[in-house]
Design a protein around this motif. Structure first.
Motif, short mmCIF file in Angstrom:
data_model
loop_
_atom_site.label_atom_id
_atom_site.label_comp_id
_atom_site.label_asym_id
_atom_site.label_seq_id
_atom_site.Cartn_x
_atom_site.Cartn_y
_atom_site.Cartn_z
N TRP A 1 0.81 -1.22 0.00
CA TRP A 1 0.00 0.00 0.00
C TRP A 1 0.84 1.27 0.00
N GLY A 2 2.04 1.21 0.55
CA GLY A 2 2.93 2.37 0.49
C GLY A 2 3.22 2.75 -0.96
N ALA A 3 3.61 1.77 -1.75
CA ALA A 3 3.91 2.02 -3.17
C ALA A 3 2.63 2.37 -3.94
N ALA A 4 1.54 1.66 -3.65
CA ALA A 4 0.29 1.87 -4.38
C ALA A 4 -0.26 3.29 -4.19
N LEU A 5 -0.05 3.84 -2.98
CA LEU A 5 -0.62 5.16 -2.67
C LEU A 5 0.25 6.32 -3.15
N GLU A 6 1.47 6.04 -3.55
CA GLU A 6 2.39 7.15 -3.89
C GLU A 6 1.86 8.08 -4.99
N PRO A 7 1.27 7.55 -6.10
CA PRO A 7 0.74 8.47 -7.12
C PRO A 7 -0.39 9.35 -6.59
N LEU A 8 -1.23 8.78 -5.72
CA LEU A 8 -2.33 9.56 -5.13
C LEU A 8 -1.79 10.65 -4.21
N ILE A 9 -0.82 10.29 -3.39
CA ILE A 9 -0.22 11.27 -2.47
C ILE A 9 0.46 12.38 -3.26
N ALA A 10 1.14 12.00 -4.35
CA ALA A 10 1.81 13.00 -5.20
C ALA A 10 0.79 13.97 -5.80
N GLN A 11 -0.39 13.45 -6.14
CA GLN A 11 -1.43 14.27 -6.76
C GLN A 11 -1.95 15.36 -5.81
N TYR A 12 -2.03 15.04 -4.52
CA TYR A 12 -2.64 15.97 -3.57
C TYR A 12 -1.66 16.51 -2.52
N LYS A 13 -0.40 16.19 -2.62
CA LYS A 13 0.57 16.57 -1.59
C LYS A 13 0.53 18.08 -1.33
N ASN A 14 0.44 18.42 -0.06
CA ASN A 14 0.45 19.83 0.39
C ASN A 14 -0.78 20.63 -0.04
N LYS A 15 -1.80 19.98 -0.62
CA LYS A 15 -3.03 20.72 -0.95
C LYS A 15 -3.73 21.09 0.35
#
Length: 209
Positions: free
Chosen positions: A6-20
């Protein structure tokens, strides 16, 4: 079937919203804390409408500490659970006395009446202090269940399940990233599977997509 990383799977999602920034329209940690308490069981949009007049009258904890409940009513009387929330906010203000005393740890934030783990996680994320948990709101409860990370029915249990399978360095951004996904893409009805960065890892999408 292989267990999902799940760490790897969530990385694109986290990158999309990081610091929003959180959807609550706050301008400092005092405003954020007050708005987080008010928004429980209410909507962010409703609290955003009421907040400017409230903060004009009570711009900081010092002024709020001198308030009585009936003075808050014209500003937040229509907020769901006003009676309890007004007591909590005045109590917090009288306990902390000054904005500089607003805590930034899970233990100290959740010791304040009206601040649970969800609220504390939001405050800590927005204040950019190291995360001690993962924020679980109603959007997260729905999306995490659909993804298959956890099928827990309560926020506290789901948070524990997530903390067990997601690397600690991702905790601070994971909850809000999933919440934004739930607000924008993984809606309660008619989720937009084709637009979802998590579709290849999603149990619900495999069945319904």
């Amino acid at each position: 079937m292989a267990t999902t990383d799940w760490g790897a799977a969530l990385e694109p999602l986290i990158a999309q919203y990081k610091n929003k920034k959180h959807p609550l329209d706050y301008h400092n940690v005092y405003q954020l804390m007050v708005m987080v308490v008010l928004s429980a069981q209410d909507s962010d949009a409703h609290i955003n409408k009421l907040a400017p007049a409230l903060f004009e009258k009570f711009p900081n904890l010092k002024t709020l500490a001198k308030a009585e409940k009936d003075e808050l009513e014209p500003f937040v009387g229509k907020v769901r659970g006003f009676d309890k929330k007004a007591d909590w906010l005045i109590g917090i203000a009288r306990e902390l006395k000054d904005d500089k005393n607003i805590p930034s740890t899970m233990k100290d934030l959740t010791a304040l009446k009206g601040v649970g783990r969800k609220s504390a996680n939001v405050i800590m994320r927005e204040a950019e202090v190291p995360a001690e948990g993962i924020m679980v709101d109603l959007h997260v409860l729905r999306v995490v269940d659909r993804l298959g990370i956890s099928h827990a029915k309560t926020g506290d249990k789901m948070e524990k399940d997530m903390m067990a399978v997601i690397p600690r360095e991702l905790w601070g951004e994971t909850g809000m990233a999933i919440s934004f996904l739930g607000r924008e893409t993984c809606r309660p009805t008619n989720p937009k599977h084709e637009q979802c960065v998590m579709k290849t890892h999603c149990e619900y999408c495999r069945i319904h997509g």
